[in-house]
Design a protein around this motif. Sequence first.
Motif, short mmCIF file in Angstrom:
data_model
loop_
_atom_site.label_atom_id
_atom_site.label_comp_id
_atom_site.label_asym_id
_atom_site.label_seq_id
_atom_site.Cartn_x
_atom_site.Cartn_y
_atom_site.Cartn_z
N TYR A 190 0.84 -1.19 0.00
CA TYR A 190 0.00 0.00 0.00
C TYR A 190 0.88 1.25 0.00
O TYR A 190 1.92 1.27 0.65
CB TYR A 190 -0.87 0.06 1.26
CG TYR A 190 -1.80 -1.10 1.45
CD1 TYR A 190 -1.38 -2.25 2.11
CD2 TYR A 190 -3.11 -1.04 0.98
CE1 TYR A 190 -2.24 -3.31 2.30
CE2 TYR A 190 -3.98 -2.10 1.17
CZ TYR A 190 -3.54 -3.22 1.83
OH TYR A 190 -4.41 -4.27 2.02
N CYS A 191 0.43 2.29 -0.68
CA CYS A 191 1.05 3.60 -0.49
C CYS A 191 0.09 4.48 0.30
O CYS A 191 -1.13 4.25 0.29
CB CYS A 191 1.45 4.25 -1.81
SG CYS A 191 0.10 4.76 -2.88
N ALA A 192 0.67 5.44 0.99
CA ALA A 192 -0.12 6.32 1.84
C ALA A 192 0.53 7.69 1.89
O ALA A 192 1.74 7.82 1.70
CB ALA A 192 -0.20 5.73 3.25
N ALA A 193 -0.28 8.70 2.14
CA ALA A 193 0.20 10.07 2.19
C ALA A 193 -0.05 10.66 3.58
O ALA A 193 -1.10 10.42 4.19
CB ALA A 193 -0.50 10.92 1.13
N LYS A 194 0.92 11.43 4.04
CA LYS A 194 0.86 12.02 5.37
C LYS A 194 0.86 13.54 5.26
O LYS A 194 1.76 14.12 4.63
CB LYS A 194 2.06 11.54 6.18
CG LYS A 194 2.11 11.98 7.60
CD LYS A 194 3.06 11.09 8.40
CE LYS A 194 4.52 11.28 8.06
NZ LYS A 194 5.03 12.59 8.49
N ASN A 195 -0.14 14.21 5.88
CA ASN A 195 -0.24 15.67 5.81
C ASN A 195 1.01 16.35 6.37
O ASN A 195 1.48 17.33 5.81
CB ASN A 195 -1.47 16.14 6.58
CG ASN A 195 -2.76 15.91 5.80
OD1 ASN A 195 -2.77 16.02 4.57
ND2 ASN A 195 -3.81 15.57 6.50
N SER A 196 1.50 15.85 7.48
CA SER A 196 2.71 16.41 8.08
C SER A 196 3.91 15.87 7.31
O SER A 196 4.55 14.92 7.72
CB SER A 196 2.79 16.05 9.56
OG SER A 196 2.58 14.67 9.73
N GLY A 197 4.15 16.53 6.18
CA GLY A 197 5.07 15.95 5.21
C GLY A 197 6.54 16.16 5.45
O GLY A 197 7.37 15.59 4.75
N TRP A 198 6.90 16.99 6.46
CA TRP A 198 8.31 17.34 6.62
C TRP A 198 9.16 16.25 7.22
O TRP A 198 10.39 16.35 7.25
CB TRP A 198 8.42 18.62 7.46
CG TRP A 198 7.84 18.48 8.83
CD1 TRP A 198 8.47 18.07 9.96
CD2 TRP A 198 6.49 18.75 9.20
NE1 TRP A 198 7.59 18.06 11.01
CE2 TRP A 198 6.37 18.48 10.58
CE3 TRP A 198 5.37 19.21 8.51
CZ2 TRP A 198 5.17 18.65 11.27
CZ3 TRP A 198 4.18 19.37 9.19
CH2 TRP A 198 4.09 19.10 10.55
N TYR A 199 8.53 15.18 7.73
CA TYR A 199 9.33 14.08 8.24
C TYR A 199 8.71 12.76 7.81
O TYR A 199 7.52 12.66 7.52
CB TYR A 199 9.44 14.14 9.77
CG TYR A 199 8.15 13.84 10.50
CD1 TYR A 199 7.22 14.84 10.72
CD2 TYR A 199 7.88 12.57 10.99
CE1 TYR A 199 6.04 14.58 11.38
CE2 TYR A 199 6.70 12.30 11.65
CZ TYR A 199 5.78 13.31 11.85
OH TYR A 199 4.62 13.05 12.52
N CYS A 200 9.57 11.75 7.78
CA CYS A 200 9.12 10.42 7.41
C CYS A 200 8.71 9.62 8.64
O CYS A 200 9.17 9.89 9.75
CB CYS A 200 10.26 9.67 6.70
SG CYS A 200 10.13 9.73 4.91
N SER A 201 7.87 8.63 8.41
CA SER A 201 7.43 7.76 9.49
C SER A 201 7.04 6.40 8.92
O SER A 201 6.51 6.32 7.81
CB SER A 201 6.24 8.37 10.22
OG SER A 201 5.67 7.43 11.11
N GLY A 202 7.30 5.39 9.68
CA GLY A 202 6.86 4.04 9.32
C GLY A 202 5.64 3.61 10.09
O GLY A 202 5.29 2.42 10.07
#
Length: 125
Positions: free
Chosen positions: A95-107
Amino acid sequence: QVQLVESGGGLVQPGGSLRLSCAASGFTLNYYAIGWFRQAPGKEREGVSCISASDASTYYADSVKGRFTISRDNAKNTVYLQMISLKPEDTAVYYCAAKNSGWYCSGQVYEYDYWGQGTQVTVSS
């Protein structure tokens, strides 16, 4: 309408390669952190890779480091996951997913706001 669509999955032999695509509509991917996750039967969904907004940083799970590469094509509003040296244990729905708080990565699954429907990857001889 915000939508993510994965493609590129399939059946591949051990040691083979696949490239997954995550195409977005309704929003501009470059402003979001984009993660790839996978879920095998009977297991929890796990984070595989992530690319932060403006490609500032990336993240890879230990199990895929050196074999998977995440990248972004802003002109196509698409994020890719290149997978090489595939193993049977890579078999899962991706799956791909998008995160609004885009300035950092997260698993972490709970941090993501939008999800695609998934694409099946099967690694088997």
